[in-house]
Scaffold this motif. Structure first.
Motif, PDB file in Angstrom:
ATOM      1  N   THR A  32      -5.890   2.648 -10.755  1.00  0.00           N
ATOM      2  CA  THR A  32      -5.547   2.865  -9.496  1.00  0.00           C
ATOM      3  C   THR A  32      -4.372   2.212  -9.456  1.00  0.00           C
ATOM      4  N   ASN A  33      -3.856   2.431  -8.181  1.00  0.00           N
ATOM      5  CA  ASN A  33      -1.984   1.268  -8.172  1.00  0.00           C
ATOM      6  C   ASN A  33      -2.338   0.965  -6.323  1.00  0.00           C
ATOM      7  N   HIS A  34      -2.564  -0.573  -6.507  1.00  0.00           N
ATOM      8  CA  HIS A  34      -2.372  -0.428  -5.280  1.00  0.00           C
ATOM      9  C   HIS A  34      -2.079  -1.256  -4.834  1.00  0.00           C
ATOM     10  N   GLN A  35      -1.143  -1.671  -4.248  1.00  0.00           N
ATOM     11  CA  GLN A  35       0.291  -2.066  -3.538  1.00  0.00           C
ATOM     12  C   GLN A  35      -0.666  -2.971  -2.428  1.00  0.00           C
ATOM     13  N   VAL A  36      -0.983  -3.553  -1.741  1.00  0.00           N
ATOM     14  CA  VAL A  36      -1.486  -4.388  -1.333  1.00  0.00           C
ATOM     15  C   VAL A  36      -0.931  -4.698   0.719  1.00  0.00           C
ATOM     16  N   PRO A  40      -4.044   2.227  -1.257  1.00  0.00           N
ATOM     17  CA  PRO A  40      -3.916   2.374  -3.470  1.00  0.00           C
ATOM     18  C   PRO A  40      -4.274   3.789  -3.333  1.00  0.00           C
ATOM     19  N   GLN A 100      -3.905  -1.685 -11.385  1.00  0.00           N
ATOM     20  CA  GLN A 100      -2.399  -1.776 -10.917  1.00  0.00           C
ATOM     21  C   GLN A 100      -2.470  -2.714  -9.837  1.00  0.00           C
ATOM     22  N   ARG A 101      -2.070  -4.238  -9.679  1.00  0.00           N
ATOM     23  CA  ARG A 101      -2.422  -4.337  -7.700  1.00  0.00           C
ATOM     24  C   ARG A 101      -0.816  -5.347  -7.133  1.00  0.00           C
ATOM     25  N   TYR A 103       1.744  -7.450  -5.354  1.00  0.00           N
ATOM     26  CA  TYR A 103       1.774  -8.350  -3.856  1.00  0.00           C
ATOM     27  C   TYR A 103       3.407  -8.301  -3.219  1.00  0.00           C
TER      28      TYR A 103
END
Length: 122
Positions: A32-36, A40, A100-101, A103
């Motif tokens: 999972t790639n979550h750019q806030v 996601p 990955q997250r 901000y």
């Protein structure tokens, strides 16, 4: 096997080369790639599509300010040539990114790259 900090260094190189195949090779199949600022991206194909679309939309460059490592995690503090700053957290398991997250300020990014500003209230 690569340590988390080494994986993130490879990620930065692939990102700066806009190399979709190289960057996606660093993720687990079910990552999972979550750019806030966005929904996601779940799974390698969604992550591949995300990078393909993003690299086609803007000329992005990641300048590393710091990379920290703590166990299975690496933390990337970055800036870009236009002044945007952000950070990313990478959970690396068996040498690949599982989660990955990121901000960063989406409004500033859109303005810097002359992209349309979209308002999507919940």
């Amino acid at each position: 096997m690569l340590r988390p900090k080494e994986v993130v260094c490879k990620w930065v190189d692939a990102f700066n080369n806009h190399d979709v195949e190289e960057i996606t090779s660093l993720y687990h199949e079910d990552a999972t790639n979550h750019q806030v600022t966005n929904e996601p991206a779940v799974g390698i194909e969604a992550i591949r599509a995300m990078f393909t679309n993003e690299f086609a939309s803007a000329d992005m460059t990641c300048i590393v300010e710091h990379i920290f490592e703590d166990g299975q995690w690496a933390i990337l503090e970055w800036k870009d040539p236009l002044g945007l700053r952000g950070c990313g957290f990478f959970h690396v398991v068996n040498g690949k990114i599982l989660f990955q997250r990121g901000y960063w300020d989406k409004l500033s990014f859109l303005k810097e790259h002359n992209l349309p500003i979209e308002w999507n209230p919940v």
